[in-house]
Design a protein around this motif. Structure first.
Motif: not given
Length: 489
Positions: A61-65
């Motif tokens: 989720a951090d990469v996507r965000a």
């Protein structure tokens, strides 16, 4: 509080050696009530039990965000100045089919710089038109494949490549969009090996040679000149280098516009991230605003239209998202005699052994330079925390050492851990998402670790770890029968 004299001046003695600096860790990492480090609800001990160590752990989720924030920030800031932006994910930082899908779903393009990276992006189902192809020595086969598959843009790195790309495009009856990489001469404030726009290095051509090169590109009907490209380096915290590079490129662009349109300008990437608590990285929103301001201001001064601006963040998107998980093997307390310096005017100006002795705790882990060569290659600094528990022990200065047969096999040069760190503890080293797996090796015949993505309480392998069987499978000296049978008289 006693500060160890062996600690580097920048390293702050912590009040709590369990604390996780938010600037260094991904947004979904926290300690549980029992003291374990967990990412998206999955604890370090659960990850180690299921997947083993060493292990790269990615906060999906951090990469996507971060990818979405980069795209939205540059979109909005360049819309503010009457233009638009293209954000390319720099695949060299870390590329797998899953990561390629995450970043393209966030609206990013992808920059690749080899046939292998191109193959990964295509295997992920990425539209070739959303790919840029870099590299200072693209093979004829790589150029041909890039053209034939419909890669969106090829970055020409040398004059000799102009004819090579033009010939491939003509052969495939295609007009191939290209950019021209320039060496702007801007000296970025970074490690010598990470500065990529200085005069004496392998990338790009000089500003002075650019007009003739652009004319040569424009002379080919099979080429479509999109614009100029520059990349001043990596792990850069200051904006001064980007500002100066943009000014030089735009001044050249104003000259080149006389002979034809130049719709785009690529300012590269290299935006720094925090590896330690003292690193001060610019948020991507600030980077986008500064880029838009300087480009708009210079274009207004030169009386030229604001081009579409492309950028290439890689580290800034994937770097903070990942930590490496290790198990402690051995621990040694090493006594170091500190040097003392003679008084000015002494006959012996060189430092000599003094009387003060300090202790450095060497903590050895089950990985090392095969999964993170950056400290050995660049002298890069990292942080470390015990991942499987909290501790009330006083902080002790540690050096995290790998298991390879090199004295330079150090993963963390200096940090503080609770002094009761012990064999069997799990250690987490944050901010290892960029250039760790990508630069990994099989030194000492260690298999490269698996990469695991964690999201919403679920962990899954996105790159399988290597086994000894994988390593031996490439050894052509191993037959299907036993070595003894083969060698028998």
């Amino acid at each position: 509080m006693t500060v160890n004299p062996l600690a580097p001046p920048w390293l702050v003695h912590p009040r709590d050696a369990n604390e996780l600096a938010t600037s260094v860790w991904s947004r979904n990492v926290a300690r549980t009530a029992s003291g374990e480090i967990a990412v998206a609800g999955v604890t370090a001990s659960a990850l180690a039990a299921e997947f083993g160590t060493p292990l790269y752990v990615v906060d999906e989720a951090d990469v996507r965000a971060r990818a979405l924030a980069a795209r939205e920030s540059f979109d909005s800031e360049f819309a503010r100045v009457g233009s638009s932006a293209k954000v390319y994910y720099a695949g060299k930082a870390f590329l797998s089919t899953e990561v390629a899908r995450w970043v393209t779903e966030a609206g990013l393009y992808i920059d690749v710089c080899s046939g292998g990276e191109l193959a990964v992006a295509l295997a992920a189902g990425v539209d070739p038109a959303r790919l840029g192809f870099h590299g200072n020595n693209k093979s004829l086969a790589e150029i041909d494949r890039a053209v034939s598959t419909g890669v969106g843009v090829i970055v020409i790195d040398s004059v000799i490549e102009i004819d090579r790309v033009a010939d491939a495009a003509a052969r495939h009856h295609r007009q191939q969009p290209v950019r021209l990489r320039l060496n702007s001469g801007v000296h970025a404030h970074t490690h010598e090996y990470l500065a990529t726009a200085r005069e004496d290095q392998k990338f790009g051509i000089t500003l002075g040679d650019a007009p003739a090169a652009v004319a040569a590109i424009r002379s080919h009907d099979s080429l479509d000149f999109l614009g100029l490209h520059s990349h001043i380096g990596s792990q850069i915290f200051e904006s001064d280098g980007f500002v100066e590079s943009a000014k030089r490129l735009l001044a050249l662009q104003a000259e080149l516009l006389v002979d034809g349109p130049i719709p785009e300008l690529n300012l590269g990437g290299g935006f720094g991230i925090a590896y330690t608590s003292v690193d001060d990285a610019m948020p991507i929103e600030v980077v986008a605003a500064r880029f838009a301001d300087i480009v708009a201001s210079e274009c207004a001064r030169l009386g030229i239209p604001v081009p579409i601006v492309a950028v290439e963040p890689g580290r800034a998107i994937v770097g903070p998202s990942t930590f490496s998980l290790y198990e402690v093997g051995t621990i040694k307390d090493v006594e170091v005699t500190l040097p003392s310096f003679p008084a000015p005017g002494s006959s012996f100006p060189e430092p000599v052994d003094g009387g003060e002795v300090a202790t450095r705790k060497y903590v050895s882990i089950d990985g090392g330079m095969s999964d993170n060569v950056r400290p050995a290659l660049y002298g890069a600094d990292y942080s470390v925390r015990i991942a499987n528990r909290n501790s009330d022990a006083d902080p002790a200065l540690v050096r995290i050492a790998g298991k390879h047969c090199e004295s330079g096999d150090i993963v963390v040069h200096a940090d503080y851990l609770p002094g009761d760190v012990t064999p069997g503890d799990l250690l987490a080293v944050p901010a290892t998402g960029a250039y760790c797996w990508s630069l990994a090796s099989n030194y000492n015949y260690l298999g490269r670790p698996a990469v695991v993505a964690v999201r919403d309480g679920h962990a899954r392998v996105i790159v399988r770890g290597e086994t000894e069987a994988d390593l031996l499978s490439r050894d052509a000296g191993i037959s299907t029968g036993s070595m003894n049978d083969r060698d028998a008289p």
